[in-house]
Design a protein around this motif. Structure first.
Motif, PDB file in Angstrom:
ATOM      1  N   PHE A   1       0.839  -1.055   0.149  1.00  0.00           N
ATOM      2  CA  PHE A   1      -0.458   0.100  -0.333  1.00  0.00           C
ATOM      3  C   PHE A   1       0.911   1.300   0.367  1.00  0.00           C
ATOM      4  CE2 PHE A   1      -2.638  -3.125   1.713  1.00  0.00           C
ATOM      5  CZ  PHE A   1      -3.700  -2.963   1.193  1.00  0.00           C
ATOM      6  N   SER A   2       2.101   1.163  -0.226  1.00  0.00           N
ATOM      7  CA  SER A   2       3.044   2.180  -0.082  1.00  0.00           C
ATOM      8  C   SER A   2       2.784   3.341  -0.952  1.00  0.00           C
ATOM      9  CB  SER A   2       4.628   2.058   0.195  1.00  0.00           C
ATOM     10  OG  SER A   2       5.244   1.202   1.485  1.00  0.00           O
ATOM     11  N   SER A   3       2.641   4.297  -1.340  1.00  0.00           N
ATOM     12  CA  SER A   3       2.522   5.174  -1.959  1.00  0.00           C
ATOM     13  C   SER A   3       3.518   5.123  -3.413  1.00  0.00           C
ATOM     14  CB  SER A   3       2.559   6.809  -1.788  1.00  0.00           C
ATOM     15  OG  SER A   3       2.089   7.278  -2.463  1.00  0.00           O
ATOM     16  N   SER A   4       3.341   5.025  -4.856  1.00  0.00           N
ATOM     17  CA  SER A   4       4.472   5.198  -6.013  1.00  0.00           C
ATOM     18  C   SER A   4       3.924   6.679  -6.235  1.00  0.00           C
ATOM     19  CB  SER A   4       4.207   3.887  -6.662  1.00  0.00           C
ATOM     20  OG  SER A   4       2.453   4.385  -7.302  1.00  0.00           O
ATOM     21  N   ASP A   5       3.558   7.598  -5.555  1.00  0.00           N
ATOM     22  CA  ASP A   5       3.869   9.119  -5.818  1.00  0.00           C
ATOM     23  C   ASP A   5       5.232   9.452  -5.760  1.00  0.00           C
ATOM     24  OD1 ASP A   5       3.411   9.558  -3.496  1.00  0.00           O
ATOM     25  OD2 ASP A   5       1.898  10.362  -3.887  1.00  0.00           O
ATOM     26  N   GLY A   6       6.057   8.878  -5.384  1.00  0.00           N
ATOM     27  CA  GLY A   6       7.343   9.926  -4.962  1.00  0.00           C
ATOM     28  C   GLY A   6       7.702  10.074  -3.608  1.00  0.00           C
ATOM     29  N   ASN A   7       6.543  10.079  -2.464  1.00  0.00           N
ATOM     30  CA  ASN A   7       7.148   9.684  -1.255  1.00  0.00           C
ATOM     31  C   ASN A   7       7.333   8.414  -0.730  1.00  0.00           C
ATOM     32  OD1 ASN A   7       6.319  10.135   1.363  1.00  0.00           O
ATOM     33  ND2 ASN A   7       3.575  10.963   1.441  1.00  0.00           N
ATOM     34  N   THR A   8       7.840   9.006   0.018  1.00  0.00           N
ATOM     35  CA  THR A   8       9.147   7.643   0.743  1.00  0.00           C
ATOM     36  C   THR A   8       8.588   7.472   2.090  1.00  0.00           C
ATOM     37  OG1 THR A   8      11.178   8.947   0.252  1.00  0.00           O
ATOM     38  CG2 THR A   8      10.897   7.796  -1.051  1.00  0.00           C
ATOM     39  N   THR A   9       8.028   7.542   2.752  1.00  0.00           N
ATOM     40  CA  THR A   9       7.502   7.631   3.905  1.00  0.00           C
ATOM     41  C   THR A   9       6.259   6.743   3.926  1.00  0.00           C
ATOM     42  OG1 THR A   9       8.566  10.281   4.954  1.00  0.00           O
ATOM     43  CG2 THR A   9       7.247   9.008   6.208  1.00  0.00           C
ATOM     44  N   CYS A  10       7.262   5.615   4.531  1.00  0.00           N
ATOM     45  CA  CYS A  10       6.198   4.083   5.350  1.00  0.00           C
ATOM     46  C   CYS A  10       7.325   3.560   5.944  1.00  0.00           C
ATOM     47  CB  CYS A  10       5.590   3.453   4.243  1.00  0.00           C
ATOM     48  SG  CYS A  10       7.834   3.407   3.283  1.00  0.00           S
ATOM     49  N   ILE A  11       6.396   2.722   6.884  1.00  0.00           N
ATOM     50  CA  ILE A  11       7.351   1.848   7.498  1.00  0.00           C
ATOM     51  C   ILE A  11       7.489   0.556   7.177  1.00  0.00           C
ATOM     52  CG2 ILE A  11       6.689   0.353   9.352  1.00  0.00           C
ATOM     53  CD1 ILE A  11       6.929   3.296  10.150  1.00  0.00           C
ATOM     54  N   GLU A  12       8.992  -0.156   7.314  1.00  0.00           N
ATOM     55  CA  GLU A  12       9.225  -1.105   6.910  1.00  0.00           C
ATOM     56  C   GLU A  12       9.286  -2.029   7.665  1.00  0.00           C
ATOM     57  OE1 GLU A  12      12.678   0.331   3.233  1.00  0.00           O
ATOM     58  OE2 GLU A  12      13.240   0.049   5.178  1.00  0.00           O
ATOM     59  N   VAL A  13       9.219  -3.788   7.141  1.00  0.00           N
ATOM     60  CA  VAL A  13       8.866  -4.283   8.536  1.00  0.00           C
ATOM     61  C   VAL A  13      10.467  -5.103   7.839  1.00  0.00           C
ATOM     62  CG1 VAL A  13       7.463  -6.128   7.021  1.00  0.00           C
ATOM     63  CG2 VAL A  13       7.398  -6.025   9.520  1.00  0.00           C
ATOM     64  N   SER A  14      10.975  -6.370   8.853  1.00  0.00           N
ATOM     65  CA  SER A  14      11.938  -7.292   7.993  1.00  0.00           C
ATOM     66  C   SER A  14      12.033  -8.082   9.662  1.00  0.00           C
ATOM     67  CB  SER A  14      13.267  -6.952   8.813  1.00  0.00           C
ATOM     68  OG  SER A  14      14.251  -7.372   7.915  1.00  0.00           O
ATOM     69  N   ALA A  15      12.242  -9.788   9.339  1.00  0.00           N
ATOM     70  CA  ALA A  15      12.475 -11.026  10.515  1.00  0.00           C
ATOM     71  C   ALA A  15      13.343 -11.427  10.304  1.00  0.00           C
ATOM     72  CB  ALA A  15      10.812 -11.785  10.109  1.00  0.00           C
ATOM     73  N   ASP A  16      14.373 -11.475  11.450  1.00  0.00           N
ATOM     74  CA  ASP A  16      15.315 -12.220  11.550  1.00  0.00           C
ATOM     75  C   ASP A  16      15.033 -13.823  11.525  1.00  0.00           C
ATOM     76  OD1 ASP A  16      15.234 -13.097  14.183  1.00  0.00           O
ATOM     77  OD2 ASP A  16      17.157 -11.454  15.048  1.00  0.00           O
ATOM     78  N   GLY A  17      15.942 -14.488  11.642  1.00  0.00           N
ATOM     79  CA  GLY A  17      16.020 -15.763  11.954  1.00  0.00           C
ATOM     80  C   GLY A  17      15.419 -16.396  13.206  1.00  0.00           C
ATOM     81  N   SER A  18      15.481 -15.457  13.927  1.00  0.00           N
ATOM     82  CA  SER A  18      14.974 -16.157  15.478  1.00  0.00           C
ATOM     83  C   SER A  18      13.065 -15.366  15.232  1.00  0.00           C
ATOM     84  CB  SER A  18      15.365 -15.937  16.230  1.00  0.00           C
ATOM     85  OG  SER A  18      15.724 -14.388  16.659  1.00  0.00           O
ATOM     86  N   GLY A  19      12.629 -15.537  14.458  1.00  0.00           N
ATOM     87  CA  GLY A  19      10.899 -14.877  13.706  1.00  0.00           C
ATOM     88  C   GLY A  19      11.049 -12.951  15.145  1.00  0.00           C
ATOM     89  N   VAL A  20      12.587 -12.943  15.042  1.00  0.00           N
ATOM     90  CA  VAL A  20      12.105 -11.489  15.757  1.00  0.00           C
ATOM     91  C   VAL A  20      11.674 -10.616  14.750  1.00  0.00           C
ATOM     92  CG1 VAL A  20      13.404  -9.518  16.794  1.00  0.00           C
ATOM     93  CG2 VAL A  20      13.839 -12.106  17.809  1.00  0.00           C
TER      94      VAL A  20
END
Length: 66
Positions: free
Chosen positions: A11-30
């Motif tokens: 749902f991140s904007s594709s209009d050049g506005n790069t402000t959004c939340i990013e998510v990542s998980a490591d191998g332990s599920g954190v």
């Protein structure tokens, strides 16, 4: 912290506005969250805190913050 693979919402904007939340998980599920315009600040909320955040974001009242 090893190299993480970050994902943005579809749902991140594709209009050049790069402000959004990013998510990542490591191998332990954190899960880790960061704001795309400040990628050096990373938080790792507990599972109960993440559940509370997601529950809040789904509430109609949360639309005022979007």
């Amino acid at each position: 912290m090893s190299q993480l693979s970050w994902q943005k919402s579809s749902f991140s904007s594709s209009d050049g506005n790069t402000t959004c939340i990013e998510v990542s998980a490591d191998g332990s599920g954190v899960l880790r969250l960061r704001e795309s315009d400040n990628p050096h600040t990373v938080i790792a909320p507990s599972k109960p805190a993440m559940r509370a955040l997601l529950s809040w974001a789904k509430e109609p009242a949360a639309t005022a913050w979007r």
